[in-house]
Design a protein around this motif. Structure first.
Motif, PDB file in Angstrom:
ATOM      1  N   GLY A 146       7.123 -14.726  20.887  1.00 25.23           N
ATOM      2  CA  GLY A 146       7.714 -15.921  21.475  1.00 25.23           C
ATOM      3  C   GLY A 146       9.118 -16.189  20.995  1.00 25.23           C
ATOM      4  N   PRO A 147       9.343 -17.309  20.290  1.00 24.15           N
ATOM      5  CA  PRO A 147      10.686 -17.631  19.823  1.00 24.15           C
ATOM      6  C   PRO A 147      11.235 -16.598  18.854  1.00 24.15           C
ATOM      7  N   GLY A 148      10.350 -15.926  18.121  1.00 23.80           N
ATOM      8  CA  GLY A 148      10.823 -14.847  17.260  1.00 23.80           C
ATOM      9  C   GLY A 148      11.502 -13.764  18.072  1.00 23.80           C
ATOM     10  N   LEU A 149      10.915 -13.436  19.210  1.00 21.98           N
ATOM     11  CA  LEU A 149      11.509 -12.440  20.098  1.00 21.98           C
ATOM     12  C   LEU A 149      12.762 -12.972  20.780  1.00 21.98           C
ATOM     13  N   THR A 150      12.710 -14.175  21.348  1.00 23.87           N
ATOM     14  CA  THR A 150      13.872 -14.673  22.097  1.00 23.87           C
ATOM     15  C   THR A 150      15.098 -14.816  21.206  1.00 23.87           C
ATOM     16  N   ASN A 151      14.892 -15.068  19.911  1.00 22.86           N
ATOM     17  CA  ASN A 151      16.033 -15.171  18.995  1.00 22.86           C
ATOM     18  C   ASN A 151      16.777 -13.853  18.818  1.00 22.86           C
ATOM     19  N   THR A 152      16.175 -12.748  19.247  1.00 24.76           N
ATOM     20  CA  THR A 152      16.818 -11.434  19.077  1.00 24.76           C
ATOM     21  C   THR A 152      17.660 -11.021  20.275  1.00 24.76           C
ATOM     22  N   ALA A 153      17.762 -11.838  21.298  1.00 24.33           N
ATOM     23  CA  ALA A 153      18.334 -11.403  22.579  1.00 24.33           C
ATOM     24  C   ALA A 153      19.714 -10.779  22.438  1.00 24.33           C
ATOM     25  N   THR A 178       0.821  -1.215   0.000  1.00 27.19           N
ATOM     26  CA  THR A 178       0.000   0.000   0.000  1.00 27.19           C
ATOM     27  C   THR A 178       0.853   1.263   0.000  1.00 27.19           C
ATOM     28  N   HIS A 179       1.941   1.239   0.786  1.00 27.65           N
ATOM     29  CA  HIS A 179       2.715   2.469   0.981  1.00 27.65           C
ATOM     30  C   HIS A 179       4.031   2.497   0.209  1.00 27.65           C
ATOM     31  N   GLY A 180       4.407   1.387  -0.425  1.00 26.42           N
ATOM     32  CA  GLY A 180       5.638   1.383  -1.211  1.00 26.42           C
ATOM     33  C   GLY A 180       6.905   1.352  -0.384  1.00 26.42           C
ATOM     34  N   GLY A 181       6.797   0.934   0.884  1.00 25.46           N
ATOM     35  CA  GLY A 181       7.986   0.829   1.718  1.00 25.46           C
ATOM     36  C   GLY A 181       8.882  -0.308   1.277  1.00 25.46           C
ATOM     37  N   ARG A 182      10.128  -0.245   1.664  1.00 24.34           N
ATOM     38  CA  ARG A 182      11.079  -1.315   1.338  1.00 24.34           C
ATOM     39  C   ARG A 182      11.185  -2.265   2.521  1.00 24.34           C
ATOM     40  N   TYR A 183      11.034  -3.539   2.253  1.00 26.45           N
ATOM     41  CA  TYR A 183      11.163  -4.563   3.290  1.00 26.45           C
ATOM     42  C   TYR A 183      12.317  -5.477   2.926  1.00 26.45           C
ATOM     43  N   VAL A 184      13.289  -5.589   3.836  1.00 29.81           N
ATOM     44  CA  VAL A 184      14.458  -6.444   3.647  1.00 29.81           C
ATOM     45  C   VAL A 184      14.346  -7.603   4.624  1.00 29.81           C
ATOM     46  N   SER A 185      14.219  -8.795   4.089  1.00 31.85           N
ATOM     47  CA  SER A 185      13.965  -9.955   4.939  1.00 31.85           C
ATOM     48  C   SER A 185      15.254 -10.634   5.374  1.00 31.85           C
ATOM     49  N   ALA A 186      15.238 -11.168   6.586  1.00 32.55           N
ATOM     50  CA  ALA A 186      16.374 -11.875   7.163  1.00 32.55           C
ATOM     51  C   ALA A 186      16.054 -13.358   7.285  1.00 32.55           C
ATOM     52  N   VAL A 187      17.085 -14.163   7.449  1.00 31.98           N
ATOM     53  CA  VAL A 187      16.914 -15.593   7.693  1.00 31.98           C
ATOM     54  C   VAL A 187      16.721 -15.872   9.182  1.00 31.98           C
ATOM     55  N   HIS A 188      17.341 -15.040  10.024  1.00 32.60           N
ATOM     56  CA  HIS A 188      17.271 -15.221  11.473  1.00 32.60           C
ATOM     57  C   HIS A 188      16.863 -13.898  12.105  1.00 32.60           C
ATOM     58  N   GLU A 189      16.067 -13.972  13.168  1.00 36.02           N
ATOM     59  CA  GLU A 189      15.538 -12.753  13.794  1.00 36.02           C
ATOM     60  C   GLU A 189      16.634 -11.832  14.323  1.00 36.02           C
ATOM     61  N   ALA A 190      17.699 -12.403  14.875  1.00 42.18           N
ATOM     62  CA  ALA A 190      18.787 -11.558  15.373  1.00 42.18           C
ATOM     63  C   ALA A 190      19.357 -10.701  14.256  1.00 42.18           C
ATOM     64  N   SER A 191      19.434 -11.281  13.068  1.00 42.27           N
ATOM     65  CA  SER A 191      19.991 -10.538  11.942  1.00 42.27           C
ATOM     66  C   SER A 191      19.093  -9.378  11.531  1.00 42.27           C
ATOM     67  N   SER A 192      17.783  -9.526  11.684  1.00 45.96           N
ATOM     68  CA  SER A 192      16.900  -8.413  11.336  1.00 45.96           C
ATOM     69  C   SER A 192      17.166  -7.213  12.238  1.00 45.96           C
ATOM     70  N   VAL A 193      17.420  -7.475  13.521  1.00 48.44           N
ATOM     71  CA  VAL A 193      17.752  -6.391  14.451  1.00 48.44           C
ATOM     72  C   VAL A 193      19.089  -5.766  14.070  1.00 48.44           C
ATOM     73  N   MET A 194      20.069  -6.612  13.717  1.00 48.12           N
ATOM     74  CA  MET A 194      21.376  -6.078  13.337  1.00 48.12           C
ATOM     75  C   MET A 194      21.315  -5.336  12.012  1.00 48.12           C
ATOM     76  N   MET A 195      20.440  -5.754  11.120  1.00 46.31           N
ATOM     77  CA  MET A 195      20.236  -4.987   9.886  1.00 46.31           C
ATOM     78  C   MET A 195      19.742  -3.581  10.209  1.00 46.31           C
ATOM     79  N   ALA A 196      18.773  -3.501  11.117  1.00 45.54           N
ATOM     80  CA  ALA A 196      18.263  -2.187  11.522  1.00 45.54           C
ATOM     81  C   ALA A 196      19.355  -1.373  12.216  1.00 45.54           C
ATOM     82  N   HIS A 197      20.209  -2.061  12.975  1.00 44.29           N
ATOM     83  CA  HIS A 197      21.347  -1.391  13.630  1.00 44.29           C
ATOM     84  C   HIS A 197      22.310  -0.826  12.588  1.00 44.29           C
ATOM     85  N   GLY A 198      22.680  -1.649  11.597  1.00 46.26           N
ATOM     86  CA  GLY A 198      23.588  -1.175  10.561  1.00 46.26           C
ATOM     87  C   GLY A 198      23.010  -0.019   9.777  1.00 46.26           C
TER      88      GLY A 198
END
Length: 542
Positions: A73-80, A37-57
């Motif tokens: 649940g496990p999606g969150l705990t994987n980001t610890a 709807t909004h044309g945003g860019r979504y970059v997908s990760a293989v592991h949840e921790a990496s998605s957080v580090m992508m946002a960090h980078g």
């Protein structure tokens, strides 16, 4: 409008155009709305921790708030580990998560999510009703930007399909811009003590940390150091903020150059702005022993947190520097001559690289040759590991904004995610990741495929000593066989090729030229596997 649509609209209204993540039950329709709807860019990760580090980078390279999303649940705990990393790095970041319904006690993914998040040090915001979802997301963006910290927003999954009124979002600059850090009224007693120490010093030093970079106070502190007659040094996280022409002697800490270390030893007062003074910066406090220390930071909790300081001053770096300058001028205190005395010894880089041996293969030699082939306008990302001692000495970014670290928690394997996020922010410029073999195997291979899949070009330099290096050193130092720390990895070049990237192995001196040529000609992700024996690596100082 449904809640998933309201959240996507709130992100767009808050100036967010890029999101990193891994979709699941709680966020898949919100992400789809953000993109379709909004044309945003979504970059997908293989592991949840990496998605957080992508946002960090992304946040580190762009100066904007990074946004990540994972499921409950496990999606969150994987980001610890990644969350702790971003907390300690003071990354402005928002992570959107879901939650299982309180009535669904048998759901396998149920978790007490608030205490988990708070244990990492991140801020936690709960969407308390469907009607407040957009407002909570907007608040999170403001907190992340204004306080430079990660904020986790928990929106219960059952809210996502609830109909709500379209949020009244303010798209004005006031809303989109980062909120200013909280301003403190300066304590005159603290200033008086600090000025007294500085005025009586004959060999002052000024140390600049990342807080100065984040508050755009670099020029003010440079002018302040000139007024004091003090050489400048930076922490590792502020490396490349200044050059030799600014009076910089490089890094203050365990990675100091020889001339920088000499100036530290000779100094009789250290004035610190926006740095935590952790054990790496102070070499376990040995660099500050017996010296008066003026410590300036906008967060009072940071003052003297890791080491005792003589004169803590709570306030914005620029404001404090200007106030001290005014007091010195009113007291007609002349600048010291220390800066002028060491001026002829200023080095061109933060780290004075030792001569590189060319009679054998070494990380130092290969990294030096490879970086010479990379465009000077590059972003450089560092993963954690024993190789860092040589990597920091021989790999440089052209400015502080182009250096991205993933080492604030002392973990390995965080670098690939950070590199992808940095590359997205630095679109059109080369991005180089320097990682170790252990870190590359831990998360790098999986996320290399993410980069290939989404056509995000990276140059990955793997410092491969076939071991977990720090553990190898400890075994050897104690006379214990190091076998448990040694590994026979697959060919990283071959695996990279199988994943759709280009791969080159450097196992002999004659292989270096092929790696250099690959850097100059590649048009997709490139992995260079630099193979050096574990006993040939220069250990990073502790």
């Amino acid at each position: 409008m449904q809640v998933n649509q309201a959240i996507a609209a709130a992100l767009i209204g808050g100036g967010v155009d890029t999101m990193f993540g891994l979709i699941g039950d709680s966020n898949l329709f919100m992400v789809n709305e953000f993109v379709e709807t909004h044309g945003g860019r979504y970059v997908s990760a293989v592991h949840e921790a990496s998605s957080v580090m992508m946002a960090h980078g992304y946040a580190s390279r762009s100066g904007r708030v990074g946004v990540a999303t994972v499921t409950q649940g496990p999606g969150l705990t994987n980001t610890a580990t990644a969350l702790v990393e971003t907390v300690r790095a003071s990354t402005p970041l928002v992570m959107l998560i879901g939650d299982t319904a309180p009535s669904n006690l048998r759901n396998l993914q149920s978790l007490a999510q608030e205490p988990f998040v708070r244990a990492t040090g991140a801020e936690y915001l709960l969407v308390e009703s469907p009607e407040t979802a957009a407002e909570t997301v907007c608040r999170a963006l403001r907190i992340a930007a204004g306080q430079s910290r990660p904020v986790v927003v928990n929106c219960p999954t059952e809210y996502m399909w609830v109909e709500v009124a379209e949020p009244a979002l303010d798209p004005s600059e006031e809303f989109i811009e980062a909120a200013s850090a909280v301003q403190h009224e300066l304590d005159e007693a603290e200033l008086d003590t600090a000025v007294g120490l500085i005025a009586s010093a004959t060999r002052p030093l000024v140390v600049v940390g990342r807080g100065v970079v984040d508050s755009n106070a670099g020029k003010t502190i440079k002018d302040f150091s000139e007024r004091l007659g003090a050489p400048l040094l930076t922490t590792l996280r502020a490396r490349n903020l200044y050059g030799a022409g600014d009076g910089s002697l490089g890094v203050f800490g365990t990675l100091s150059s020889e001339k920088g270390a000499q100036a530290i030893v000779e100094s009789d007062c250290v004035v610190v702005f926006g740095a935590s003074l952790n054990t790496w910066t102070t070499a376990h406090n040995t660099l500050l022993t017996g010296k008066p220390v003026v410590h300036v930071d906008v967060q009072r909790a940071t003052l003297g947190r890791f080491t005792a300081v003589t004169a803590p001053v709570c306030g914005d770096a620029a404001t404090v520097a200007e106030a001290i300058t005014t007091w010195l001028d009113e007291g007609e205190i002349e600048p010291a001559t220390f800066r002028a005395r060491v001026a002829s010894d200023l080095v061109a880089h933060d780290l004075e690289a030792a001569p590189v041996s060319r009679d054998r293969l070494s990380f130092a030699g290969v990294l030096t040759d490879l970086m010479a082939a990379v465009d000077e306008q590059r972003t450089v990302v560092f993963d954690g590991g024993r190789f860092l001692g040589e990597a920091f000495a021989h790999v440089h970014a052209p400015g502080v904004a182009r250096q991205v670290l993933s080492t604030s928690f002392g973990a390995i394997g965080m670098g690939m995610g950070a590199a992808i996020g940095a590359a997205v922010a630095a679109s059109g410029e080369p991005t180089v990741l320097v990682t170790g073999d252990g870190g590359f195997m831990m998360n790098g291979l999986a996320e290399l495929q993410s980069a290939v899949r989404q056509q995000i070009p990276l140059t990955v330099l793997v410092c491969n000593d076939g071991s977990y290096g720090a553990e190898y050193d400890q075994y050897v130092a104690k006379g214990v066989r190091p076998d448990l720390s040694l590994f026979e990895w697959p060919s990283f070049a071959d695996v990279a090729t199988a994943l759709g990237a280009a791969g080159v192995t450097v196992g002999r001196l004659e292989d270096v030229s092929a790696a250099v040529e690959a850097i100059r000609t590649h048009d997709k992700c490139l992995v260079i596997d630099i193979q050096v024996g574990p006993d040939q690596v220069v250990e990073v100082p502790h």
